[in-house]
Design an enzyme around this catalytic site. Structure first.
Site, short mmCIF file in Angstrom:
data_model
loop_
_atom_site.label_atom_id
_atom_site.label_comp_id
_atom_site.label_asym_id
_atom_site.label_seq_id
_atom_site.Cartn_x
_atom_site.Cartn_y
_atom_site.Cartn_z
N ASP A 28 0.84 -1.21 0.00
CA ASP A 28 0.00 0.00 0.00
C ASP A 28 0.87 1.25 0.00
OD1 ASP A 28 -2.30 1.49 0.07
OD2 ASP A 28 -2.61 1.28 2.22
N GLY A 29 0.36 2.31 -0.61
CA GLY A 29 1.03 3.61 -0.52
C GLY A 29 1.63 4.10 -1.82
N ARG A 32 0.25 7.67 -2.57
CA ARG A 32 0.81 8.71 -1.71
C ARG A 32 2.27 9.00 -2.06
NH1 ARG A 32 -1.42 5.80 3.42
NH2 ARG A 32 -2.04 4.39 1.75
N ARG A 41 -0.33 9.11 -10.24
CA ARG A 41 -0.41 7.90 -9.40
C ARG A 41 0.31 6.71 -10.04
NH1 ARG A 41 -3.84 7.38 -5.41
NH2 ARG A 41 -4.17 5.21 -5.87
N HIS A 45 2.84 3.36 -8.94
CA HIS A 45 2.70 1.92 -9.22
C HIS A 45 3.96 1.40 -9.93
CE1 HIS A 45 -1.29 2.12 -7.75
NE2 HIS A 45 -1.81 2.76 -8.79
N SER A 73 -6.97 -5.81 -5.91
CA SER A 73 -8.08 -6.36 -5.13
C SER A 73 -9.38 -6.29 -5.94
CB SER A 73 -8.25 -5.57 -3.82
OG SER A 73 -8.89 -4.35 -4.07
N TRP A 77 -11.47 -2.29 -8.78
CA TRP A 77 -12.22 -1.94 -10.00
C TRP A 77 -12.93 -0.61 -9.83
CZ3 TRP A 77 -10.71 -4.72 -13.91
CH2 TRP A 77 -10.38 -6.07 -13.75
N LEU A 139 11.23 -20.51 -4.53
CA LEU A 139 10.14 -19.68 -4.00
C LEU A 139 8.87 -19.82 -4.84
CD1 LEU A 139 9.16 -17.30 -2.14
CD2 LEU A 139 10.03 -15.76 -3.91
N ARG A 194 2.14 -5.13 6.01
CA ARG A 194 1.40 -4.08 5.31
C ARG A 194 2.23 -2.80 5.35
NH1 ARG A 194 -4.79 -2.74 4.48
NH2 ARG A 194 -4.46 -0.85 3.29
N ARG A 200 -5.29 -2.12 8.63
CA ARG A 200 -6.45 -2.85 8.09
C ARG A 200 -5.96 -4.11 7.39
NH1 ARG A 200 -8.08 2.40 6.50
NH2 ARG A 200 -7.00 2.28 4.51
N SER A 202 -8.06 -5.36 4.85
CA SER A 202 -8.58 -5.08 3.51
C SER A 202 -9.00 -6.31 2.70
CB SER A 202 -7.55 -4.27 2.71
OG SER A 202 -7.28 -3.06 3.35
#
Ligand code: FPP
Length: 249
Positions: A28-29, A32, A41, A45, A73, A77, A139, A194, A200, A202
């Site tokens: 997450d983030g 930001r 944004r 990513h 997630s 959408w 892995l 997280r 959270r 989520s």
């Protein structure tokens, strides 16, 4: 004052015999991170992919057997169409570029989520990447895509009900439900990480994280490094896991 430890000092503190077997991550983030730099944004990513590479390589280096990343997630959408399109394009780019590196590091790719609802070209690239890394024994990297834990449980219950129609004696218990989740080939996560400070879960792996240790960092996902992962593992190893029992006193 908190001093930053170097990689060698962190690695020296990790007990390789007690590694978490499965690490799950809520990345997450990104937004930001981009906003702070006055960037779009999607730049966040894109920078997030660098952090994905770091986390994957760190787990492969240490010998962590399973890593699961929440990449898209079922709720994502709701984002603007342009951001979704760019995220899907980034994913396709990652899948195409990364196969050689995954093979070099003996990493096998997997996916969880309602994959059939993803755009067809994404599904095709996923199939190719899965097929081309299937032989790897190191892995197991799982991408959660169009994933929601509640939808996963609904799908599991539907699959169980379907089987029950054909075989009335099938037991409905924790083991059989687990066996019908998307994660049936994976052990439950021991450690859930997280980024970006949000407290959270989520709708991520709700069934599977029943006893996972949760580690939250203020660091935004694109800034997450191998050293952050090492620190999370060190903190995890300092905790006492009791699974509802009394521990060793
Ligand atoms: C959360 O940041 C991140 C996502 C919704 C997507 C995660 C995707 C990547 C790291 C890149 C693609 C991944 C792979 C595996 C190819 P956010 O946008 O919610 O950030 P914010 O909360 O700061 O807005």
């Amino acid at each position: 004052m908190k001093t930053e430890l170097g990689e060698a000092q962190l690695l020296a503190q990790i007990d390789l015999d007690r590694l978490p077997q499965h690490i799950a991550m809520i990345m997450d983030g990104n937004g930001r991170w981009a906003k702070r730099r006055r960037l779009p944004r999607i730049a966040g990513h894109r920078a997030g992919i660098r952090a994905v590479r770091q986390a994957v390589e760190a787990c492969a280096r240490l010998g962590v057997p399973y890593l699961t990343l929440y990449a898209f997630s079922a709720e994502n959408w709701k984002r603007p169409h342009t951001e979704i399109k760019l995220l899907m394009d980034l994913l396709r780019e990652y899948l195409k570029k990364e196969i050689a590196e995954l093979n070099k590091q003996n990493i096998r790719l997997g996916v969880i989520g309602r994959i059939s609802e993803l755009p067809k070209p994404v599904q095709r690239d996923l199939e190719i990447a899965l097929e081309n890394t299937r032989q790897n024994t190191g892995l197991r990297l799982t991408l959660a895509l169009n994933y929601g834990a509640r939808a996963e449980m609904v799908d599991a219950v539907r699959a169980l009900a379907e089987k029950l129609r054909g075989n009335g004696s099938l037991a409905i218990d924790e083991a059989s439900l687990s066996q019908h989740l998307y994660t049936r080939e994976l052990p439950d996560p021991d450690l859930l990480i997280r980024t970006s400070g949000e407290m959270r879960v989520s709708n991520f792996l709700l069934w599977q994280i029943a006893y996972a240790e949760i580690w939250v960092t203020e660091t935004l996902w694109p800034d997450f490094t191998q050293n952050d992962l090492f620190q999370a593992i060190i903190d995890y190893q300092r905790r006492e896991r009791r699974y509802g029992g009394l521990g060793l006193g």
